[in-house]
Design a protein around this motif. Sequence first.
Motif, PDB file in Angstrom:
ATOM      1  N   SER A 520     -17.103 -13.461  14.622  1.00  0.00           N
ATOM      2  CA  SER A 520     -17.203 -14.697  15.409  1.00  0.00           C
ATOM      3  C   SER A 520     -16.467 -14.594  16.740  1.00  0.00           C
ATOM      4  N   TYR A 521     -15.966 -13.408  17.082  1.00  0.00           N
ATOM      5  CA  TYR A 521     -15.228 -13.144  18.325  1.00  0.00           C
ATOM      6  C   TYR A 521     -13.965 -13.999  18.438  1.00  0.00           C
ATOM      7  N   ARG A 522     -13.387 -14.331  17.314  1.00  0.00           N
ATOM      8  CA  ARG A 522     -12.105 -15.054  17.296  1.00  0.00           C
ATOM      9  C   ARG A 522     -11.011 -14.003  17.100  1.00  0.00           C
ATOM     10  N   PHE A 523     -10.838 -13.170  18.129  1.00  0.00           N
ATOM     11  CA  PHE A 523      -9.954 -12.020  18.026  1.00  0.00           C
ATOM     12  C   PHE A 523      -8.490 -12.377  17.786  1.00  0.00           C
ATOM     13  N   PRO A 524      -7.925 -13.353  18.499  1.00  0.00           N
ATOM     14  CA  PRO A 524      -6.507 -13.667  18.237  1.00  0.00           C
ATOM     15  C   PRO A 524      -6.245 -14.084  16.797  1.00  0.00           C
ATOM     16  N   GLU A 525      -7.121 -14.917  16.231  1.00  0.00           N
ATOM     17  CA  GLU A 525      -6.939 -15.321  14.841  1.00  0.00           C
ATOM     18  C   GLU A 525      -7.176 -14.143  13.891  1.00  0.00           C
ATOM     19  N   ALA A 526      -8.133 -13.287  14.240  1.00  0.00           N
ATOM     20  CA  ALA A 526      -8.363 -12.098  13.429  1.00  0.00           C
ATOM     21  C   ALA A 526      -7.131 -11.209  13.414  1.00  0.00           C
ATOM     22  N   CYS A 527      -6.479 -11.074  14.559  1.00  0.00           N
ATOM     23  CA  CYS A 527      -5.250 -10.274  14.615  1.00  0.00           C
ATOM     24  C   CYS A 527      -4.144 -10.906  13.788  1.00  0.00           C
ATOM     25  N   ALA A 528      -4.085 -12.238  13.774  1.00  0.00           N
ATOM     26  CA  ALA A 528      -3.081 -12.917  12.955  1.00  0.00           C
ATOM     27  C   ALA A 528      -3.308 -12.615  11.475  1.00  0.00           C
ATOM     28  N   VAL A 529      -4.569 -12.668  11.041  1.00  0.00           N
ATOM     29  CA  VAL A 529      -4.880 -12.318   9.657  1.00  0.00           C
ATOM     30  C   VAL A 529      -4.552 -10.847   9.398  1.00  0.00           C
ATOM     31  N   GLY A 530      -4.837 -10.002  10.384  1.00  0.00           N
ATOM     32  CA  GLY A 530      -4.531  -8.585  10.241  1.00  0.00           C
ATOM     33  C   GLY A 530      -3.050  -8.324  10.051  1.00  0.00           C
ATOM     34  N   LEU A 531      -2.206  -9.083  10.744  1.00  0.00           N
ATOM     35  CA  LEU A 531      -0.762  -8.919  10.573  1.00  0.00           C
ATOM     36  C   LEU A 531      -0.332  -9.314   9.165  1.00  0.00           C
ATOM     37  N   VAL A 532      -0.895 -10.406   8.661  1.00  0.00           N
ATOM     38  CA  VAL A 532      -0.556 -10.832   7.300  1.00  0.00           C
ATOM     39  C   VAL A 532      -1.004  -9.775   6.292  1.00  0.00           C
ATOM     40  N   LEU A 533      -2.227  -9.255   6.475  1.00  0.00           N
ATOM     41  CA  LEU A 533      -2.732  -8.218   5.572  1.00  0.00           C
ATOM     42  C   LEU A 533      -1.881  -6.958   5.655  1.00  0.00           C
ATOM     43  N   SER A 534      -1.529  -6.560   6.879  1.00  0.00           N
ATOM     44  CA  SER A 534      -0.698  -5.363   7.046  1.00  0.00           C
ATOM     45  C   SER A 534       0.673  -5.555   6.425  1.00  0.00           C
ATOM     46  N   ALA A 535       1.232  -6.764   6.556  1.00  0.00           N
ATOM     47  CA  ALA A 535       2.533  -7.040   5.949  1.00  0.00           C
ATOM     48  C   ALA A 535       2.455  -6.958   4.429  1.00  0.00           C
ATOM     49  N   LEU A 536       1.347  -7.465   3.863  1.00  0.00           N
ATOM     50  CA  LEU A 536       1.191  -7.441   2.411  1.00  0.00           C
ATOM     51  C   LEU A 536       1.052  -6.003   1.898  1.00  0.00           C
ATOM     52  N   THR A 537       0.099  -5.256   2.449  1.00  0.00           N
ATOM     53  CA  THR A 537      -0.126  -3.888   1.977  1.00  0.00           C
ATOM     54  C   THR A 537       1.019  -2.965   2.362  1.00  0.00           C
ATOM     55  N   GLY A 538       1.579  -3.178   3.563  1.00  0.00           N
ATOM     56  CA  GLY A 538       2.679  -2.333   4.007  1.00  0.00           C
ATOM     57  C   GLY A 538       3.926  -2.516   3.167  1.00  0.00           C
ATOM     58  N   THR A 539       4.227  -3.762   2.804  1.00  0.00           N
ATOM     59  CA  THR A 539       5.410  -4.026   1.975  1.00  0.00           C
ATOM     60  C   THR A 539       5.269  -3.370   0.610  1.00  0.00           C
ATOM     61  N   VAL A 540       4.089  -3.523   0.010  1.00  0.00           N
ATOM     62  CA  VAL A 540       3.867  -2.916  -1.302  1.00  0.00           C
ATOM     63  C   VAL A 540       3.925  -1.400  -1.206  1.00  0.00           C
ATOM     64  N   PHE A 541       3.366  -0.845  -0.122  1.00  0.00           N
ATOM     65  CA  PHE A 541       3.381   0.611   0.037  1.00  0.00           C
ATOM     66  C   PHE A 541       4.812   1.112   0.244  1.00  0.00           C
ATOM     67  N   LEU A 542       5.632   0.365   0.973  1.00  0.00           N
ATOM     68  CA  LEU A 542       7.036   0.748   1.148  1.00  0.00           C
ATOM     69  C   LEU A 542       7.767   0.732  -0.184  1.00  0.00           C
ATOM     70  N   LEU A 543       7.480  -0.259  -1.014  1.00  0.00           N
ATOM     71  CA  LEU A 543       8.086  -0.297  -2.342  1.00  0.00           C
ATOM     72  C   LEU A 543       7.665   0.915  -3.158  1.00  0.00           C
ATOM     73  N   LYS A 544       6.406   1.320  -2.992  1.00  0.00           N
ATOM     74  CA  LYS A 544       5.916   2.526  -3.674  1.00  0.00           C
ATOM     75  C   LYS A 544       6.702   3.747  -3.234  1.00  0.00           C
ATOM     76  N   GLU A 545       6.916   3.887  -1.910  1.00  0.00           N
ATOM     77  CA  GLU A 545       7.643   5.044  -1.407  1.00  0.00           C
ATOM     78  C   GLU A 545       9.081   5.054  -1.908  1.00  0.00           C
ATOM     79  N   ARG A 546       9.717   3.878  -1.954  1.00  0.00           N
ATOM     80  CA  ARG A 546      11.097   3.805  -2.428  1.00  0.00           C
ATOM     81  C   ARG A 546      11.163   4.122  -3.918  1.00  0.00           C
ATOM     82  N   THR A 547      10.149   3.677  -4.675  1.00  0.00           N
ATOM     83  CA  THR A 547      10.127   3.976  -6.105  1.00  0.00           C
ATOM     84  C   THR A 547       9.945   5.462  -6.343  1.00  0.00           C
ATOM     85  N   THR A 548       9.057   6.070  -5.558  1.00  0.00           N
ATOM     86  CA  THR A 548       8.807   7.500  -5.717  1.00  0.00           C
ATOM     87  C   THR A 548      10.038   8.321  -5.373  1.00  0.00           C
ATOM     88  N   ASP A 549      10.746   7.908  -4.312  1.00  0.00           N
ATOM     89  CA  ASP A 549      11.933   8.646  -3.895  1.00  0.00           C
ATOM     90  C   ASP A 549      13.148   8.341  -4.748  1.00  0.00           C
TER      91      ASP A 549
END
Length: 551
Positions: A520-549
Amino acid sequence: MRGGSRLQGESALFPRAAVIAVLAVSVAPLAAVILSVEPERLAEALGQALAGQRTLAALGFTITQSAASCLLALAFGLPGAWLYARYRFPGRRGLMVLSAVPFCVPPVLVILAFVLYFGNAGIVNRVLLAVFGIRNEGPSFLYSFKGIVLVHAFYNFPIIIQIVGGTWTRLPSSREDAARVLGAGGLRAFLTGTLPSLGPAIGQAASLVFLFCFFSFSVVLVFGGLGGSTLEVEVYRKARLEADPAGAAAVALLETLIALTCVAIFGLFERKAAQGARHTGSKGETKRPHGLVRVLLVFYGLFLAFFFLGPILSLVVQAFSLSSGWDRMAGFGLGNFRRLLAGPRPPLLRALGDSLATATPAALLATAAGVALAYAKLGYSKRRQEAGAGIAGQALDLAGSLPLALSGVVTALGWVLLFPSGGAGPVILAQATVAFPFVLRGISGAFSSLEGGPRLAARSLGASPLTVFLTVDVPAAAPSIAASAAFAFSMAAGDVNAPLMLGSGDFQSLPLLLYRLVASYRFPEACAVGLVLSALTGTVFLLKERTTDGT
């Protein structure tokens, strides 16, 4: 004696059922696509595809862009793997964190980031105009073969760092040092002392990147333009735009056969890398960079900052922008997030809830299947040492690798045919299938590295193999199992194919909301959703790395 046989039969039934279930779920989508067409019509379409110029051109373009993207990813990733393995520096851990991007971030978000950064109205062109008065009036290089290769390389080079860098850290530097003592120069010492041990890991990483680029869909669809089409795009066009199910099935079959060859090559390098890992000795030591290495580290950091962190920064800037485009910048604030959180059913919160509702059970399902097949592989590896390879081992290898050979478009089309009404259940099943091969490898590696003493002690006390596995092996490997589950969750939460094709009603995950906002070319809102998604997956992935190490 009869009771022992019964226990062994029960122990064997568990992994066999898991193997059959995984194979059935993996084959089901492709089988649905192929069986939806009459055999005669499929054979005719396959002959037309093999003889048609369009299919051959798509095949050539697919292989060419995949090979070029793989080579460029190697060029970007190998220096990072070397720096990570041999030196200590600020941000070293961040190189491994980057490996989350190819698995957890949907391609549509990466596409948006590169458009905002390198596009005609992107940050780079605006800086060039403001500083040097240079304006790019022509089409952006993104919308070409070069753009596809560049995006693929920066989307996948963290895989090179993760696999090669992880292996490199376990290689002692003594071999290379010995070659230097004997008079070899730096390059020759590397070629003779390190590369032979590192080669399988490089081949494993390169074949996986090639496979990911081979299956690329969104990037080629957006940036390919008139430059070329891939087999994956051809399957989509024939199935969705041209109403040619027979042609789609024929191209899908051809694509899968080629992908199976790539998966076989990946498996070969993977086994060689695993064999080499058992003979690497003590872990290599890291040291602080100095001299020329410090200069190279600075240049590599600047290089990544411009080409990798720059697009990410453009997402952050756009997410907090109060304008609808760069030409109408009105300042910064939280307006985009407020709009997504407005209303009786805020779309952002609803999408977050739907993502959690599908990604969590998908991760649990993939992890359960991974544990079951890891148990089967553990038992089979012992039998193989005694009796040699057989059909059971081939079935296990096939069950663990087959999902890698099925593309996202083919899988999604198959699930749509199997579940026309869609729903959360098919989404969960599809996402678990995609994550399963990677979960299995992590869990199998953990089990294979466990000490055999506690297991032998439990067996000597009369415990069955399944009991030993559940009471001894699983608790010992619990950190790795948890890390694999977190990895599966990140993959499922970042997946857009299954929700897009199988979501029904008002179901809307975070990647699906992001996709619809971009459309829908609503790029700013899409980026906002992207930040939330990145925070969710990134946080879980960081926990994975800390668990592995273990930190």
